[in-house]
Design a protein around this motif. Structure first.
Motif, PDB file in Angstrom:
ATOM      1  N   LEU A  48       0.835  -1.201   0.000  1.00 14.70           N
ATOM      2  CA  LEU A  48       0.000   0.000   0.000  1.00 14.70           C
ATOM      3  C   LEU A  48       0.867   1.248   0.000  1.00 14.70           C
ATOM      4  N   ARG A  49       0.455   2.196  -0.836  1.00 10.07           N
ATOM      5  CA  ARG A  49       1.163   3.474  -0.926  1.00 10.07           C
ATOM      6  C   ARG A  49       0.147   4.608  -0.889  1.00 10.07           C
ATOM      7  N   PRO A  50       0.563   5.788  -0.462  1.00 10.58           N
ATOM      8  CA  PRO A  50      -0.362   6.934  -0.503  1.00 10.58           C
ATOM      9  C   PRO A  50      -0.718   7.269  -1.955  1.00 10.58           C
ATOM     10  N   LEU A  51      -2.005   7.408  -2.236  1.00  9.22           N
ATOM     11  CA  LEU A  51      -2.470   7.684  -3.594  1.00  9.22           C
ATOM     12  C   LEU A  51      -3.450   8.846  -3.576  1.00  9.22           C
ATOM     13  N   ASP A  52      -3.479   9.588  -4.688  1.00  7.76           N
ATOM     14  CA  ASP A  52      -4.449  10.659  -4.876  1.00  7.76           C
ATOM     15  C   ASP A  52      -5.704  10.049  -5.483  1.00  7.76           C
ATOM     16  N   ALA A  53      -6.758   9.921  -4.691  1.00  5.69           N
ATOM     17  CA  ALA A  53      -7.977   9.274  -5.164  1.00  5.69           C
ATOM     18  C   ALA A  53      -8.615  10.045  -6.304  1.00  5.69           C
ATOM     19  N   ALA A  54      -8.568  11.369  -6.255  1.00  9.26           N
ATOM     20  CA  ALA A  54      -9.164  12.169  -7.332  1.00  9.26           C
ATOM     21  C   ALA A  54      -8.419  11.963  -8.644  1.00  9.26           C
ATOM     22  N   GLU A  55      -7.104  11.832  -8.580  1.00  3.88           N
ATOM     23  CA  GLU A  55      -6.322  11.610  -9.792  1.00  3.88           C
ATOM     24  C   GLU A  55      -6.668  10.256 -10.419  1.00  3.88           C
ATOM     25  N   ILE A  56      -6.872   9.229  -9.581  1.00  3.59           N
ATOM     26  CA  ILE A  56      -7.281   7.916 -10.104  1.00  3.59           C
ATOM     27  C   ILE A  56      -8.639   8.035 -10.793  1.00  3.59           C
ATOM     28  N   CYS A  57      -9.569   8.729 -10.183  1.00  7.51           N
ATOM     29  CA  CYS A  57     -10.890   8.899 -10.795  1.00  7.51           C
ATOM     30  C   CYS A  57     -10.793   9.659 -12.117  1.00  7.51           C
ATOM     31  N   ARG A  58      -9.946  10.687 -12.178  1.00  3.13           N
ATOM     32  CA  ARG A  58      -9.821  11.443 -13.427  1.00  3.13           C
ATOM     33  C   ARG A  58      -9.237  10.583 -14.545  1.00  3.13           C
ATOM     34  N   SER A  59      -8.231   9.742 -14.211  1.00  2.00           N
ATOM     35  CA  SER A  59      -7.639   8.898 -15.246  1.00  2.00           C
ATOM     36  C   SER A  59      -8.653   7.870 -15.753  1.00  2.00           C
ATOM     37  N   VAL A  60      -9.480   7.329 -14.865  1.00  2.00           N
ATOM     38  CA  VAL A  60     -10.520   6.382 -15.287  1.00  2.00           C
ATOM     39  C   VAL A  60     -11.562   7.092 -16.141  1.00  2.00           C
ATOM     40  N   ALA A  61     -11.960   8.304 -15.744  1.00  2.00           N
ATOM     41  CA  ALA A  61     -12.954   9.057 -16.527  1.00  2.00           C
ATOM     42  C   ALA A  61     -12.422   9.364 -17.924  1.00  2.00           C
ATOM     43  N   GLU A  62     -11.146   9.704 -18.051  1.00  2.81           N
ATOM     44  CA  GLU A  62     -10.564   9.955 -19.370  1.00  2.81           C
ATOM     45  C   GLU A  62     -10.594   8.714 -20.236  1.00  2.81           C
ATOM     46  N   LEU A  99     -18.232  13.466 -14.747  1.00  5.17           N
ATOM     47  CA  LEU A  99     -17.781  14.583 -13.923  1.00  5.17           C
ATOM     48  C   LEU A  99     -17.046  14.054 -12.708  1.00  5.17           C
ATOM     49  N   VAL A 100     -15.830  14.574 -12.468  1.00  2.00           N
ATOM     50  CA  VAL A 100     -15.021  14.197 -11.302  1.00  2.00           C
ATOM     51  C   VAL A 100     -14.881  15.421 -10.419  1.00  2.00           C
ATOM     52  N   ARG A 101     -15.140  15.260  -9.135  1.00  3.17           N
ATOM     53  CA  ARG A 101     -15.009  16.367  -8.196  1.00  3.17           C
ATOM     54  C   ARG A 101     -14.569  15.851  -6.829  1.00  3.17           C
ATOM     55  N   GLY A 102     -14.092  16.782  -6.011  1.00  6.40           N
ATOM     56  CA  GLY A 102     -13.633  16.418  -4.681  1.00  6.40           C
ATOM     57  C   GLY A 102     -12.147  16.106  -4.656  1.00  6.40           C
ATOM     58  N   ALA A 103     -11.635  15.836  -3.480  1.00  3.57           N
ATOM     59  CA  ALA A 103     -10.213  15.520  -3.287  1.00  3.57           C
ATOM     60  C   ALA A 103     -10.070  14.636  -2.068  1.00  3.57           C
ATOM     61  N   GLY A 104      -9.017  13.849  -2.081  1.00  2.59           N
ATOM     62  CA  GLY A 104      -8.750  12.968  -0.956  1.00  2.59           C
ATOM     63  C   GLY A 104      -7.623  12.009  -1.271  1.00  2.59           C
ATOM     64  N   ARG A 105      -7.028  11.462  -0.215  1.00 11.11           N
ATOM     65  CA  ARG A 105      -5.927  10.536  -0.385  1.00 11.11           C
ATOM     66  C   ARG A 105      -6.270   9.223   0.319  1.00 11.11           C
ATOM     67  N   VAL A 106      -5.770   8.121  -0.263  1.00 16.40           N
ATOM     68  CA  VAL A 106      -6.008   6.793   0.289  1.00 16.40           C
ATOM     69  C   VAL A 106      -4.703   6.022   0.272  1.00 16.40           C
ATOM     70  N   GLN A 107      -4.670   4.950   1.060  1.00 12.42           N
ATOM     71  CA  GLN A 107      -3.547   4.007   1.039  1.00 12.42           C
ATOM     72  C   GLN A 107      -3.979   2.804   0.222  1.00 12.42           C
ATOM     73  N   GLY A 108      -3.264   2.511  -0.874  1.00 16.23           N
ATOM     74  CA  GLY A 108      -3.701   1.383  -1.669  1.00 16.23           C
ATOM     75  C   GLY A 108      -2.753   1.041  -2.796  1.00 16.23           C
ATOM     76  N   ASP A 109      -3.196   0.080  -3.607  1.00 13.30           N
ATOM     77  CA  ASP A 109      -2.480  -0.346  -4.806  1.00 13.30           C
ATOM     78  C   ASP A 109      -3.096   0.375  -6.003  1.00 13.30           C
ATOM     79  N   SER A 110      -2.280   1.098  -6.750  1.00 12.21           N
ATOM     80  CA  SER A 110      -2.793   1.955  -7.817  1.00 12.21           C
ATOM     81  C   SER A 110      -3.557   1.165  -8.876  1.00 12.21           C
TER      82      SER A 110
END
Length: 458
Positions: free
Chosen positions: A306-320, A334-345
């Motif tokens: 597990l590593r610190p990840l930007d959850a919003a960035e993951i959502c944006r890449s999936v939306a693209e 539409l992607v909105r909000g911000a937050g960080r999680v511990q996980g596998d990218s």
């Protein structure tokens, strides 16, 4: 356990009875010893006074011995010597009765114990009769025979040993009877559990009728049987669904090949059959890859880094990635909000992608799919995927995470393998998080991924 209980009970009883017996024996022995010494001291005082009076009248004569004889005769276990200053016996009852005596202690020494050549135990006393004669003191030696006390102590030891053996044996027998009664419910529980077979997992132990100590165990066994029964049912259903999923493309491949080979065909027809076969092979390959992923995710040995990840960035890449598919039907992502999680990218991208794929498929033309990252309760992080499609029936909601389950309200073109949401749940379980689905028919569906608190920084 029964043998250990019996052995422990016998050991405890042996220690208690043995300790009590030793304490009682020592008490009796000390009491007899004190009584013997007290009597010997009293007799010494009486004899000393008599000798003092007799010697005050002059040397001991025949009349004095005659007067002393009745007193000495009443003391059957007592042997008396009276020695002059030269050590010659003036009175010696031991010599008269042919009893050998051990060596006496010196005058003025405390009472002593000793045994003669025959092994008889005596308590010895030596004292001086001062001023009894002009040429020196007279020595009084008294020996008390303790054979009666030794015989009494030997009898007590025999009785105590007999009581000790009987008590230990009785405690072992009693412990065996108690253990048999205590473990009878355990044996009954064992027989009941032994009756459970793979074909009879519906059998239950029942939690009533057991001792309080076994009620919790029976409850846990029943819970385990419920879980096993559910797992077996799921496995049977999974096997049936898997067989169905594999049978369809295989039958398609076989049917098309048989039709193509039945009569001569043109090159274009053979090409069409090969293209259709290739499509079915691709479907089989995707199904096998998906099943392998689910199997690895369910395996206890599967671990993540597990590593610190930007959850919003993951959502944006999936939306693209899904933007071209959504634009074909004018669906807005539409992607909105911000937050960080511990996980596998890669795994988190796959989980979000499965949710977005479902949302885009079920959203109406011109509809909306919203991806929201927000802080959840207690500092957790949530990723929410919402669509405004037709929703899921309330009766279908409890089954959406079951493998190979596909809702009846979905059109055939929208139906996949029925493994998308089970994969999402497996990924969230690997991340120690949860995945939930909420839906209102004709109002849309909301899928929420909730991630736990990150571990504290070290």
């Amino acid at each position: 356990m029964t043998a250990r209980l019996i052995a422990l009970q016998m050991l405890v009883v042996a220690l208690l009875v043995g300790g009590a017996s030793l304490a009682l024996y020592n008490t009796v022995r000390r009491h007899l010893d004190v009584d013997t010494r007290s009597q010997l001291e009293n007799q010494r005082v009486v004899l000393s006074r008599w000798l003092t009076d007799a010697l005050a009248r002059g040397p001991l004569g025949a009349n004095d011995r005659t007067h002393l004889a009745p007193l000495l005769a009443s003391l059957s276990d007592l042997h008396v010597r009276v020695l002059d200053r030269a050590g010659r016996p003036m009175i010696d009852t031991a010599a008269d009765s042919h009893v050998s005596l051990p060596d006496f202690p010196a005058a003025g020494q405390p009472l002593a114990e000793a045994r003669n050549a025959e092994g008889t135990r005596f308590v010895l006393s030596t004292s001086l009769i001062a001023g009894s004669a002009p040429d020196g003191p007279t020595v009084l030696q008294i020996a008390s025979n303790d054979d009666d006390d030794d015989a009494l102590l030997a009898h007590i030891r025999q009785r105590m040993l007999l009581v000790f053996v009987l008590m230990v044996a009785a405690s072992g027998l009693l412990a065996a009877l108690v253990a048999r009664g205590i473990f009878r419910p355990v044996a009954r529980l064992t027989r009941t559990v032994a009756e459970v077979q793979p074909s009879r997992l519906h059998t239950r132990i029942a939690t009533n009728g057991w001792p309080a100590e076994l009620t919790a165990l029976a409850r846990e066994l029943d819970d385990m049987l419920v879980r096993l029964d559910d797992s077996f049912r799921r496995l049977a259903r999974f096997s049936a669904d898997l067989s169905h999923e594999l049978r369809t493309p295989i039958n398609n491949l076989r049917g098309e090949a048989e039709v193509a080979l039945r009569l001569p065909r043109s090159d274009s027809e053979y090409r069409r059959v090969l293209e259709s076969s290739l499509e079915e092979c691709g479907r089989l390959a995707r199904l096998i890859d998906t099943l392998l992923f689910v199997a690895r995710a369910d395996h206890p040995a599967h671990t993540l880094v597990l590593r610190p990840l930007d959850a919003a960035e993951i959502c944006r890449s999936v939306a693209e990635f899904f933007e071209p598919l959504a634009s074909e039907r004018s669906v807005t992502l539409l992607v909105r909000g911000a937050g960080r999680v511990q996980g596998d990218s890669e795994l988190l991208r796959r989980a979000v992608a499965n949710l977005v794929d479902n949302a885009v498929k079920h959203a109406p033309d011109g509809g909306h799919v919203d991806l929201t990252v927000r802080a959840g309760p207690d500092g957790t992080t949530e990723i929410e995927v919402r669509d405004d499609g037709g929703g899921i029936l309330e009766t279908e909601l409890p089954h959406v995470f079951d493998r190979f389950y596909r809702g009846r309200t979905h059109a055939p073109s929208q139906r996949g393998f029925g493994l998308g949401l089970p994969i999402v749940r497996s990924i969230m379980e690997l991340h120690r998080g949860t995945a939930t689905i909420a839906s209102v028919p004709q109002a849309g569906t909301t899928a929420t991924l909730r991630f736990p608190l990150p571990p504290p920084a070290t």
